[in-house]
Design a protein around this motif. Structure first.
Motif, mmCIF file in Angstrom:
data_model
loop_
_atom_site.group_PDB
_atom_site.id
_atom_site.type_symbol
_atom_site.label_atom_id
_atom_site.label_comp_id
_atom_site.label_asym_id
_atom_site.label_seq_id
_atom_site.Cartn_x
_atom_site.Cartn_y
_atom_site.Cartn_z
ATOM 1 N N MET A 218 0.839 -1.190 0.000
ATOM 2 C CA MET A 218 0.000 0.000 0.000
ATOM 3 C C MET A 218 0.882 1.251 0.000
ATOM 4 N N PRO A 219 0.375 2.383 -0.468
ATOM 5 C CA PRO A 219 1.181 3.609 -0.596
ATOM 6 C C PRO A 219 1.418 4.297 0.754
ATOM 7 N N VAL A 220 2.291 3.719 1.548
ATOM 8 C CA VAL A 220 2.595 4.277 2.875
ATOM 9 C C VAL A 220 3.599 5.413 2.729
ATOM 10 N N HIS A 221 3.276 6.551 3.304
ATOM 11 C CA HIS A 221 4.197 7.678 3.302
ATOM 12 C C HIS A 221 3.887 8.556 4.506
ATOM 13 N N PRO A 222 4.845 8.733 5.438
ATOM 14 C CA PRO A 222 4.547 9.467 6.671
ATOM 15 C C PRO A 222 4.370 10.966 6.485
ATOM 16 N N GLY A 223 4.921 11.536 5.417
ATOM 17 C CA GLY A 223 4.768 12.969 5.192
ATOM 18 C C GLY A 223 5.744 13.833 5.958
ATOM 19 N N PHE A 224 6.340 13.272 7.008
ATOM 20 C CA PHE A 224 7.321 14.028 7.793
ATOM 21 C C PHE A 224 8.388 13.079 8.300
ATOM 22 N N CYS A 225 9.630 13.525 8.243
ATOM 23 C CA CYS A 225 10.746 12.760 8.804
ATOM 24 C C CYS A 225 11.510 13.669 9.759
ATOM 25 N N PRO A 226 11.800 13.210 10.988
ATOM 26 C CA PRO A 226 12.505 14.067 11.941
ATOM 27 C C PRO A 226 13.988 14.247 11.629
ATOM 28 N N MET A 227 14.548 13.347 10.793
ATOM 29 C CA MET A 227 15.970 13.457 10.497
ATOM 30 C C MET A 227 16.230 14.689 9.635
ATOM 31 N N GLY A 228 17.336 15.342 9.929
ATOM 32 C CA GLY A 228 17.730 16.516 9.156
ATOM 33 C C GLY A 228 17.273 17.822 9.744
ATOM 34 N N THR A 229 16.156 17.784 10.485
ATOM 35 C CA THR A 229 15.659 19.006 11.115
ATOM 36 C C THR A 229 15.577 18.871 12.629
ATOM 37 N N GLN A 230 15.259 17.655 13.114
ATOM 38 C CA GLN A 230 15.226 17.404 14.550
ATOM 39 C C GLN A 230 16.350 16.473 14.996
ATOM 40 N N GLY A 231 16.871 15.701 14.077
ATOM 41 C CA GLY A 231 17.915 14.742 14.414
ATOM 42 C C GLY A 231 19.047 14.753 13.417
ATOM 43 N N LEU A 232 20.246 14.372 13.894
ATOM 44 C CA LEU A 232 21.433 14.274 13.038
ATOM 45 C C LEU A 232 22.254 13.072 13.463
ATOM 46 N N VAL A 233 23.276 12.762 12.672
ATOM 47 C CA VAL A 233 24.119 11.588 12.909
ATOM 48 C C VAL A 233 25.588 11.995 12.872
ATOM 49 N N VAL A 234 26.346 11.557 13.883
ATOM 50 C CA VAL A 234 27.802 11.690 13.880
ATOM 51 C C VAL A 234 28.378 10.296 13.704
ATOM 52 N N GLY A 272 15.396 19.516 3.209
ATOM 53 C CA GLY A 272 14.999 18.697 2.079
ATOM 54 C C GLY A 272 14.419 17.354 2.469
ATOM 55 N N LEU A 273 14.599 16.973 3.754
ATOM 56 C CA LEU A 273 14.086 15.691 4.228
ATOM 57 C C LEU A 273 12.733 15.817 4.916
ATOM 58 N N ILE A 274 12.251 17.045 5.116
ATOM 59 C CA ILE A 274 11.030 17.259 5.898
ATOM 60 C C ILE A 274 9.849 16.466 5.346
ATOM 61 N N GLY A 275 9.644 16.506 4.082
ATOM 62 C CA GLY A 275 8.518 15.793 3.487
ATOM 63 C C GLY A 275 8.767 14.320 3.263
ATOM 64 N N ALA A 276 9.869 13.816 3.827
ATOM 65 C CA ALA A 276 10.248 12.408 3.688
ATOM 66 C C ALA A 276 10.255 11.950 2.231
ATOM 67 N N PRO A 277 10.886 12.714 1.322
ATOM 68 C CA PRO A 277 10.870 12.336 -0.094
ATOM 69 C C PRO A 277 11.623 11.032 -0.371
ATOM 70 N N CYS A 278 12.546 10.671 0.507
ATOM 71 C CA CYS A 278 13.336 9.462 0.302
ATOM 72 C C CYS A 278 12.855 8.316 1.185
ATOM 73 N N PHE A 279 11.648 8.431 1.753
ATOM 74 C CA PHE A 279 11.133 7.398 2.651
ATOM 75 C C PHE A 279 11.075 6.051 1.952
ATOM 76 N N GLY A 280 11.500 5.028 2.680
ATOM 77 C CA GLY A 280 11.457 3.667 2.158
ATOM 78 C C GLY A 280 11.523 2.664 3.287
ATOM 79 N N GLU A 281 11.694 1.414 2.942
ATOM 80 C CA GLU A 281 11.706 0.343 3.934
ATOM 81 C C GLU A 281 12.769 0.562 5.002
ATOM 82 N N HIS A 282 13.913 1.104 4.602
ATOM 83 C CA HIS A 282 15.013 1.308 5.534
ATOM 84 C C HIS A 282 14.698 2.354 6.600
ATOM 85 N N CYS A 283 13.620 3.113 6.401
ATOM 86 C CA CYS A 283 13.256 4.182 7.334
ATOM 87 C C CYS A 283 12.225 3.752 8.376
#
Length: 292
Positions: A218-234, A272-283
């Motif tokens: 089914m076309p699952v898409h959260p519309g928002f991803c916290p990474m990039g604006t609320q979270g980061l990775v070192v 650029g990640l706010i709308g979760a344009p790259c959302f996929g199984e790995h997310c």
């Protein structure tokens, strides 16, 4: 843009070598750990001024990192919630004492492998420290029948439990054997039924439905991803990214670049990640606990 949490990797090495791990399947590349601790301090201070609330220590297996004690010492100087993600087998009494002394707030351990090993790990943690660990089970085709036993295990000990789907790239050698894409519909229904009570008790019904619908095509898409604006990775080599899976958006390296420059780059690429344009199984695992 205010970063509320940061994933910090002191190493990408691990003893477990789980087949479904991002590093084992080739989804992510292991990098050589470097000592970025002296440069992490100023970055943490700046992030705290912006509202940083939590640091999540992950890996790899963080306890294998030579700089792990120095990382804990640094974090103890900052008023942030510290969560350690670990496989758990290296948590002896000495390391548990270190975690308590340096103010680590919570521990999440992998609930994989033989039950006796898991039982011994839980026993050490609960009888030799103040911690009530959260269990984390990465669901894959080989362990779906273990879900009732794992639920009973955590319920009997009154332990929090997280279930996340393991992402296995189609090109990985274990895809046909382990990927949830290969689970027949009947087994999917059984799994959802098994997890229904857990989802209700942990307010994870939206998350469970998201997983169910995704693997049903089914076309699952959260519309928002916290990474990039609320979270980061070192990363373990000091490189800073807005997300685990977007190494193409590299913001700089703590060892080579001043934090203000890295922060400016995050400001450019993160939205650029706010709308979760790259959302996929790995997310999918990133949305555990998210309520609609």
């Amino acid at each position: 843009m205010s970063f509320q949490f940061a994933f910090v990797l002191p190493t990408t090495r691990c003893l477990a070598h789980c087949e479904f791990c991002f590093y084992e399947t080739g989804h992510s590349e292991r990098v050589e750990a470097r000592d970025y601790i002296p440069r992490l301090g100023p970055a943490l201070e700046a992030l705290q001024e912006e509202g940083l609330q939590q640091v999540i220590i992950t890996g790899g297996e963080p306890l294998l990192a030579p700089l792990f004690p120095d990382l804990l010492e640094l974090l103890s100087q900052h008023v942030v919630h510290v969560l350690l993600l670990t496989h758990g087998e290296l948590l002896d009494e000495e390391k548990l004492e270190l975690l308590e002394r340096q103010g680590v707030d919570d521990i999440t351990i992998s609930a994989v492998g033989p039950e006796e090993q898991l039982r011994q790990t839980i026993h050490r943690i609960m009888f030799h420290s103040r911690y009530v660990p959260t269990l984390l089970t990465c669901l894959n085709r080989s362990n779906l029948d273990d879900v009732p036993r794992l639920l009973e295990f955590s319920s009997r000990r009154n332990l929090p439990h997280l279930f996340t789907p393991a992402y296995i790239p189609q090109e990985a050698g274990c895809f046909d054997r382990l990927s949830l894409h290969r689970v027949p519909e009947r087994e999917w229904r059984e799994l959802i039924d098994r997890l229904q009570g857990w989802a209700e008790a942990t307010q994870s019904l939206f998350y469970l439905a998201m997983i169910r619908d995704f693997y049903r095509g089914m076309p699952v898409h959260p519309g928002f991803c916290p990474m990039g604006t609320q979270g980061l990775v070192v990363d373990a080599d000091g490189t800073v990214y807005p997300c685990f899976h977007r190494h193409d958006l590299r913001a700089g390296n703590l060892i080579a670049d001043p934090w203000p420059q890295i922060r400016d780059r995050l400001e450019q690429v993160g939205p650029g990640l706010i709308g979760a344009p790259c959302f996929g199984e790995h997310c999918l695992s990133m949305f555990a606990g998210v309520q609609e």
